[in-house]
Write a protein that holds these residues in place. Structure first.
Motif, PDB file in Angstrom:
ATOM      1  N   THR A   8     -25.827 -14.148 -23.186  1.00 38.71           N
ATOM      2  CA  THR A   8     -26.699 -13.353 -24.034  1.00 38.71           C
ATOM      3  C   THR A   8     -27.828 -12.766 -23.193  1.00 38.71           C
ATOM      4  OG1 THR A   8     -26.233 -14.823 -25.880  1.00 38.71           O
ATOM      5  CG2 THR A   8     -28.157 -13.404 -26.087  1.00 38.71           C
ATOM      6  N   CYS A   9     -28.017 -11.462 -23.313  1.00 36.29           N
ATOM      7  CA  CYS A   9     -29.081 -10.778 -22.580  1.00 36.29           C
ATOM      8  C   CYS A   9     -30.426 -11.085 -23.243  1.00 36.29           C
ATOM      9  CB  CYS A   9     -28.807  -9.280 -22.594  1.00 36.29           C
ATOM     10  SG  CYS A   9     -30.157  -8.292 -21.962  1.00 36.29           S
ATOM     11  N   ILE A  10     -31.400 -11.450 -22.435  1.00 38.68           N
ATOM     12  CA  ILE A  10     -32.710 -11.754 -23.016  1.00 38.68           C
ATOM     13  C   ILE A  10     -33.487 -10.480 -23.337  1.00 38.68           C
ATOM     14  CG2 ILE A  10     -32.908 -14.025 -21.927  1.00 38.68           C
ATOM     15  CD1 ILE A  10     -34.911 -12.731 -19.950  1.00 38.68           C
ATOM     16  N   GLY A  11     -32.925  -9.327 -22.949  1.00 34.99           N
ATOM     17  CA  GLY A  11     -33.570  -8.059 -23.269  1.00 34.99           C
ATOM     18  C   GLY A  11     -33.077  -7.503 -24.603  1.00 34.99           C
ATOM     19  N   CYS A  12     -31.795  -7.128 -24.654  1.00 38.23           N
ATOM     20  CA  CYS A  12     -31.251  -6.504 -25.863  1.00 38.23           C
ATOM     21  C   CYS A  12     -30.726  -7.536 -26.849  1.00 38.23           C
ATOM     22  CB  CYS A  12     -30.152  -5.504 -25.501  1.00 38.23           C
ATOM     23  SG  CYS A  12     -28.753  -6.220 -24.630  1.00 38.23           S
ATOM     24  N   GLY A  13     -30.533  -8.774 -26.393  1.00 41.05           N
ATOM     25  CA  GLY A  13     -30.063  -9.817 -27.295  1.00 41.05           C
ATOM     26  C   GLY A  13     -28.570  -9.773 -27.558  1.00 41.05           C
ATOM     27  N   GLU A  14     -27.863  -8.890 -26.855  1.00 40.85           N
ATOM     28  CA  GLU A  14     -26.426  -8.775 -27.046  1.00 40.85           C
ATOM     29  C   GLU A  14     -25.678  -9.639 -26.048  1.00 40.85           C
ATOM     30  OE1 GLU A  14     -25.497  -4.611 -26.879  1.00 40.85           O
ATOM     31  OE2 GLU A  14     -26.926  -4.180 -28.485  1.00 40.85           O
ATOM     32  N   VAL A  15     -24.457  -9.992 -26.425  1.00 43.98           N
ATOM     33  CA  VAL A  15     -23.624 -10.811 -25.550  1.00 43.98           C
ATOM     34  C   VAL A  15     -22.747  -9.891 -24.716  1.00 43.98           C
ATOM     35  CG1 VAL A  15     -21.841 -12.593 -25.472  1.00 43.98           C
ATOM     36  CG2 VAL A  15     -23.654 -12.713 -27.185  1.00 43.98           C
ATOM     37  N   HIS A  16     -22.774 -10.118 -23.410  1.00 46.56           N
ATOM     38  CA  HIS A  16     -21.996  -9.270 -22.514  1.00 46.56           C
ATOM     39  C   HIS A  16     -21.277 -10.112 -21.475  1.00 46.56           C
ATOM     40  CE1 HIS A  16     -23.500  -5.428 -23.913  1.00 46.56           C
ATOM     41  NE2 HIS A  16     -24.720  -5.937 -23.932  1.00 46.56           N
ATOM     42  N   ASP A  17     -20.314  -9.456 -20.823  1.00 49.57           N
ATOM     43  CA  ASP A  17     -19.634 -10.078 -19.698  1.00 49.57           C
ATOM     44  C   ASP A  17     -20.658 -10.361 -18.601  1.00 49.57           C
ATOM     45  OD1 ASP A  17     -18.124 -10.629 -17.400  1.00 49.57           O
ATOM     46  OD2 ASP A  17     -16.491  -9.331 -18.059  1.00 49.57           O
ATOM     47  N   LYS A  18     -20.633 -11.589 -18.137  1.00 51.83           N
ATOM     48  CA  LYS A  18     -21.558 -12.020 -17.096  1.00 51.83           C
ATOM     49  C   LYS A  18     -21.538 -11.100 -15.876  1.00 51.83           C
ATOM     50  CE  LYS A  18     -21.841 -16.211 -14.554  1.00 51.83           C
ATOM     51  NZ  LYS A  18     -21.218 -17.531 -14.364  1.00 51.83           N
ATOM     52  N   LYS A  19     -20.368 -10.500 -15.601  1.00 51.58           N
ATOM     53  CA  LYS A  19     -20.234  -9.650 -14.408  1.00 51.58           C
ATOM     54  C   LYS A  19     -21.095  -8.398 -14.490  1.00 51.58           C
ATOM     55  CE  LYS A  19     -15.432 -10.889 -13.504  1.00 51.58           C
ATOM     56  NZ  LYS A  19     -14.505 -10.723 -14.626  1.00 51.58           N
ATOM     57  N   THR A  20     -21.444  -7.985 -15.712  1.00 49.80           N
ATOM     58  CA  THR A  20     -22.260  -6.783 -15.878  1.00 49.80           C
ATOM     59  C   THR A  20     -23.737  -7.143 -15.991  1.00 49.80           C
ATOM     60  OG1 THR A  20     -22.165  -6.760 -18.301  1.00 49.80           O
ATOM     61  CG2 THR A  20     -20.345  -5.703 -17.128  1.00 49.80           C
TER      62      THR A  20
END
Ligand SMILES: [Zn+2]
Length: 90
Positions: A8-20
């Motif tokens: 989970t990105c602490i900026g946008c709060g969305e879950v993304h692939d760790k590689k990105t």
């Protein structure tokens, strides 16, 4: 469902692939910095590889919350520079 490689990105709060994303770490000395290896010791937080999410994280105090401390402007600038370098492909 969150897999092992999603964070989970602490900026946008969305879950993304760790590689990105990049990992930001608070090392045992209490310095907050970009974790180039992704495996540094210390408390970590993930953020998308873009400056917008870093700005959001600063605005939302997410960095401070993640690391339970006031993250300095210098540390934010360094992470920002790291993101720019990574985006530039270096
Ligand atoms: Zn993000």
């Amino acid at each position: 469902m969150a897999s092992e490689v999603s964070r989970t990105c602490i900026g946008c709060g969305e879950v993304h692939d760790k590689k990105t994303m990049i990992r930001i770490v608070k090392d045992p000395q209490g310095n907050v910095r970009a974790d180039e290896t992704g495996r540094a010791n210390g408390r970590g937080a993930y953020i998308c590889l873009n400056e917008t999410c870093l700005e959001k994280a600063v605005k939302r105090q997410s960095l401070n919350k993640a690391f339970k401390m006031q993250v300095s402007q210098d540390a934010v600038s360094e992470v920002s520079e790291y993101i720019r370098n990574r985006l530039a492909g270096s």
